[in-house]
Design a protein around this motif. Structure first.
Motif, short mmCIF file in Angstrom:
data_model
loop_
_atom_site.label_atom_id
_atom_site.label_comp_id
_atom_site.label_asym_id
_atom_site.label_seq_id
_atom_site.Cartn_x
_atom_site.Cartn_y
_atom_site.Cartn_z
N ILE A 1 38.29 32.60 48.62
CA ILE A 1 37.87 33.16 47.33
C ILE A 1 36.98 34.36 47.62
O ILE A 1 35.89 34.22 48.17
N ILE A 2 37.49 35.53 47.28
CA ILE A 2 36.74 36.77 47.51
C ILE A 2 35.92 37.05 46.26
O ILE A 2 36.45 37.07 45.15
N GLU B 1 49.89 34.77 55.18
CA GLU B 1 50.12 33.50 54.48
C GLU B 1 48.87 32.92 53.83
O GLU B 1 48.92 31.85 53.25
N LYS B 2 47.73 33.59 53.95
CA LYS B 2 46.48 33.03 53.41
C LYS B 2 46.56 32.95 51.88
O LYS B 2 47.12 33.83 51.23
N ASN B 3 45.95 31.91 51.34
CA ASN B 3 45.88 31.69 49.90
C ASN B 3 44.66 32.46 49.37
O ASN B 3 43.54 31.99 49.49
N LEU B 4 44.87 33.66 48.83
CA LEU B 4 43.78 34.56 48.46
C LEU B 4 43.54 34.56 46.96
O LEU B 4 44.47 34.64 46.16
N ALA C 1 39.46 43.01 38.67
CA ALA C 1 40.38 42.09 39.36
C ALA C 1 41.77 42.70 39.45
O ALA C 1 42.39 42.68 40.52
N ASP C 2 42.25 43.27 38.35
CA ASP C 2 43.59 43.89 38.33
C ASP C 2 43.70 45.00 39.36
O ASP C 2 44.73 45.16 40.02
N ARG C 3 42.61 45.76 39.50
CA ARG C 3 42.61 46.87 40.46
C ARG C 3 42.79 46.36 41.90
O ARG C 3 43.62 46.87 42.65
N VAL C 4 42.01 45.34 42.26
CA VAL C 4 42.11 44.78 43.62
C VAL C 4 43.48 44.13 43.82
O VAL C 4 44.11 44.31 44.87
N ILE C 5 43.95 43.39 42.82
CA ILE C 5 45.25 42.71 42.91
C ILE C 5 46.38 43.74 43.06
O ILE C 5 47.27 43.57 43.90
N ASP C 6 46.32 44.82 42.27
CA ASP C 6 47.39 45.83 42.31
C ASP C 6 47.44 46.56 43.64
O ASP C 6 48.52 46.72 44.23
N ILE C 7 46.28 47.00 44.15
CA ILE C 7 46.31 47.76 45.41
C ILE C 7 46.66 46.84 46.59
O ILE C 7 47.32 47.26 47.54
N SER C 8 46.26 45.57 46.51
CA SER C 8 46.61 44.62 47.57
C SER C 8 48.11 44.36 47.58
O SER C 8 48.73 44.28 48.65
N GLY C 9 48.69 44.24 46.39
CA GLY C 9 50.14 44.03 46.29
C GLY C 9 50.92 45.24 46.73
O GLY C 9 51.91 45.14 47.46
N GLN C 10 50.44 46.42 46.31
CA GLN C 10 51.16 47.66 46.60
C GLN C 10 51.10 48.05 48.08
O GLN C 10 52.12 48.37 48.69
N PHE C 11 49.91 47.99 48.67
CA PHE C 11 49.74 48.50 50.02
C PHE C 11 49.79 47.42 51.11
O PHE C 11 50.08 47.73 52.27
N LEU C 12 49.48 46.17 50.74
CA LEU C 12 49.46 45.11 51.75
C LEU C 12 50.56 44.07 51.53
O LEU C 12 50.74 43.18 52.36
N HIS D 1 43.88 35.93 40.41
CA HIS D 1 42.62 36.16 39.68
C HIS D 1 42.10 34.83 39.15
O HIS D 1 42.72 34.19 38.29
N LEU D 2 40.95 34.38 39.67
CA LEU D 2 40.36 33.11 39.22
C LEU D 2 39.52 33.28 37.95
O LEU D 2 39.39 32.35 37.18
N GLY D 3 38.89 34.45 37.80
CA GLY D 3 38.04 34.65 36.63
C GLY D 3 36.86 35.55 36.94
O GLY D 3 36.84 36.24 37.96
N PHE D 4 35.88 35.52 36.05
CA PHE D 4 34.71 36.40 36.20
C PHE D 4 33.46 35.63 35.82
O PHE D 4 33.52 34.57 35.19
N ILE D 5 32.32 36.17 36.22
CA ILE D 5 31.02 35.60 35.85
C ILE D 5 30.15 36.72 35.28
O ILE D 5 30.02 37.78 35.90
#
Length: 201
Positions: A104-105, A130-133, A150-161, A167-171
């Motif tokens: 969980i990042i 294979e890590k569960n991120l 969250a969307d920004r990190v998810i999108d660039i991780s999907g696109q480039f990696l 996305h678990l949520g926010f505080i």
């Protein structure tokens, strides 16, 4: 069980107002086993305290780190073990992340934190795709801000990696969290009706 994996600058015991008799320094030095330094708290969560200000802990060699991780197998009666690593992508951080079942990042809306989160994901993926991120966005001013980050990190991780990050949520940013830190008690205990506690629930 919470394991304070910020090996050079540990602080979980400080957040709980506990002064441990023994900590990870004693384990690395060979004076104690991991199971011998477990501290039970009144909150029902056990902790393994790290040590602060010891350069040897911040710079463990591979053998020392592997011995530490092997010690986890002696702690098998717990339902969950949470390893709270330090920030960054040091060999200590990555070495503690790789054996975990899920990662969980935790990031914040600050551009530096978002960049660091992506850097950490990149370092993890370099070792294993294979890590569960998963990602949590902390200290947000609104739900929209949390989703956007969250969307920004998810999108660039999907696109480039080519890796999926869930996305678990926010505080929410919450003054009652800061008050709890000063009071050295978990905010979910001291302020169970706070905005941050409702997010955590």
């Amino acid at each position: 069980l919470i394991f304070d994996g910020d090996l050079g600058l540990a602080n979980i015991n400080v957040l709980l107002g506990i002064i441990p008799k023994y900590n990870l320094y004693h384990v690395v030095k060979g004076h104690k086993a991991l199971k011998d330094i477990i501290i039970q708290t009144s909150e029902g969560v056990d902790i393994i305290a790290g040590a602060s200000g010891y350069a040897q802990l911040a710079n463990l060699n591979e053998t020392q780190r592997n011995n530490l991780i092997k010690g986890f197998s002696d702690l098998g009666h717990y339902d969950y073990m949470i390893i709270d690593t330090g920030a960054g992508i040091s060999s200590n951080v990555i070495g503690l992340i790789m054996p975990a079942d899920e990662v969980i990042i935790v990031t914040t809306p600050e551009p530096t934190s978002i960049t660091d989160s992506y850097g950490l994901i990149k370092s993890i993926v370099a070792q294993s795709k294979e890590k569960n991120l998963k990602i949590v966005v902390n200290r947000v001013k609104s739900a929209i801000e949390g989703k956007k980050v969250a969307d920004r990190v998810i999108d660039i991780s999907g696109q480039f990696l080519e890796v999926r990050v869930e996305h678990l949520g926010f505080i929410y940013q919450d003054e009652e969290v800061e008050k709890s830190i000063r009071e050295q008690k978990p905010y979910i205990v001291n302020y169970p009706r706070s905005k941050a506690a409702s997010c955590l629930n």
